[in-house]
Design an enzyme around this catalytic site. Structure first.
Site, PDB file in Angstrom:
ATOM      1  N   HIS A  82       0.808  -1.223   0.000  1.00  0.00           N
ATOM      2  CA  HIS A  82       0.000   0.000   0.000  1.00  0.00           C
ATOM      3  C   HIS A  82       0.841   1.273   0.000  1.00  0.00           C
ATOM      4  CE1 HIS A  82       0.312   0.043   4.572  1.00  0.00           C
ATOM      5  NE2 HIS A  82       0.443   1.325   4.299  1.00  0.00           N
ATOM      6  N   ASP A 130      -0.715  -7.482   1.700  1.00  0.00           N
ATOM      7  CA  ASP A 130      -0.103  -6.145   1.678  1.00  0.00           C
ATOM      8  C   ASP A 130       1.411  -6.279   1.837  1.00  0.00           C
ATOM      9  OD1 ASP A 130       0.342  -3.448   1.730  1.00  0.00           O
ATOM     10  OD2 ASP A 130      -0.548  -3.114   3.711  1.00  0.00           O
ATOM     11  N   SER A 227       4.477   2.243   8.145  1.00  0.00           N
ATOM     12  CA  SER A 227       4.075   1.229   7.179  1.00  0.00           C
ATOM     13  C   SER A 227       5.263   0.629   6.452  1.00  0.00           C
ATOM     14  CB  SER A 227       3.134   1.830   6.138  1.00  0.00           C
ATOM     15  OG  SER A 227       1.821   1.862   6.603  1.00  0.00           O
ATOM     16  N   GLY A 228       5.168  -0.678   6.232  1.00  0.00           N
ATOM     17  CA  GLY A 228       6.207  -1.380   5.492  1.00  0.00           C
ATOM     18  C   GLY A 228       7.370  -1.816   6.348  1.00  0.00           C
TER      19      GLY A 228
END
Length: 348
Positions: A82, A130, A227-228
């Site tokens: 994402h 994701d 994120s990630g």
């Protein structure tokens, strides 16, 4: 992080200037993964000492931190799907060995990105699958500050309560950015079983491709900007990545654990894209009966006695639960930050 830390103030992009420390170590990801030679003692919710998490990556576009990531071998970094609007590599760079977003980083190496691979079954509505892989333009040399993380093998088991750590440069609370000089943060959170996590976040939101972690009382979590990035657990002398920061309902709210992509579900997919210097996959084991196996709530299917086959695809229908908020900054958000326009939460 709450672990929470956000949004970096965007700075003018600087010329790429890779740095390699004299003590480079010419060994494979498999033999080097998950080791932290400089600093092994850690304190949750505070600045991470330099070298504590040598696989941590900062994914930047046009000079701004967008997402976290983890180095898995000399050429590849893993992150969340994402974080990317497409597979275009334009403007993307990866910084490794970085301690702060706004300070001198003598151990940093920065590379451009040659390829971005998004999981083919990533669903932006449900956040299922994701996960993404980035191939660096040039292979990096391992140092005390730059090393790969081990990855959870497909047969790994993370029972409810498994001690885990998340790292990143995201917000320290909802709406509260990480203060200058924006030093890498770390937080300790326990795994929360998928059944209980589904009951708390909304039945149907948590698939087998996800893993949850958080403190039910709230106060510790990943947040926007993380994120990630990696969630890891220690087994023996090595650190094994169990999750990739994906989404959550707010940050560090009581009874709303964060949700991560479950790394062990993607061993075959990752290996299918990396032909040489394979990442170090390690089986993580949990002893005893998982307390989550008998957890139930209205609408949750009865627990099954057998473990479903490992797969990276899903047939789960799209979620009809309330919107979630991705834990990253899109390029559009970064531009809006620059001109100080109000933002809407990303709908997942």
């Amino acid at each position: 992080m709450v672990l929470a830390v956000l949004g970096p103030i965007c700075r003018e992009s600087t010329p790429e200037c890779p740095v390699t420390s004299p003590g480079s170590i010419p060994t494979s990801a498999l033999t080097m993964c998950g080791t932290t030679p400089l600093y092994n003692r850690i304190v949750g919710g505070e600045d991470a000492p330099a070298g504590s998490w040598p696989w941590q990556a900062s994914l930047q576009r046009f000079g701004c931190h967008v997402c976290g990531g983890s180095l898995i071998n000399r050429e590849w970094v893993m992150s969340a799907a994402h974080c990317f609007s497409s597979s275009s590599v334009s403007g993307w760079r990866v910084s490794l060995g970085r301690q702060s977003l706004q300070a001198n980083n003598p151990n940093q190496v920065t590379q451009t990105v040659a390829e971005i691979i998004l999981h083919p079954n990533y669903d932006s509505d449900t956040s299922d699958n994701d996960i993404a892989l980035l191939r660096l333009s040039l292979a990096v040399k391992f140092t005390d500050y730059i090393r790969p993380v081990c990855l959870a093998a497909s047969d790994s088991v993370f029972n409810n309560g498994t001690d885990s750590w998340v790292t990143g440069w995201g917000r320290i609370q909802e709406g509260v950015p990480l203060p200058f000089p924006q030093t890498l943060q770390e937080v300790e959170v326990p795994v929360l079983g998928n059944r209980q996590c589904s009951c708390l976040n909304g039945v149907g939101t948590i698939t087998n491709n996800m893993i949850c972690a958080g403190v039910l009382a709230g106060g510790k979590d990943s947040c926007q900007g993380d994120s990630g990035g990696p969630m890891v657990s220690q087994q023996g002398a090595v650190w094994i990545q169990s999750g990739v920061v994906s989404f959550g309902f707010g940050c560090a709210r009581p009874n709303l654990p964060g949700v991560y992509s479950r790394v062990s579900r993607y061993q075959s997919w990752i290996n299918s894209h990396i032909s040489s210097d394979k990442p170090g996959f390690v089986q993580f084991t949990s002893s005893g009966l998982d307390a989550d196996s008998s957890y139930t709530c209205p609408g949750l299917p009865a627990p099954v006695s057998t473990v479903p086959a490992i797969t990276t695809t899903t047939t789960d229908p799209p979620s009809t639960t309330p919107s979630t908020q991705c834990k990253y900054f899109s390029v559009g958000i970064l531009f809006q930050l620059l001109i100080r326009l109000p933002l809407e939460q990303k709908k997942m």
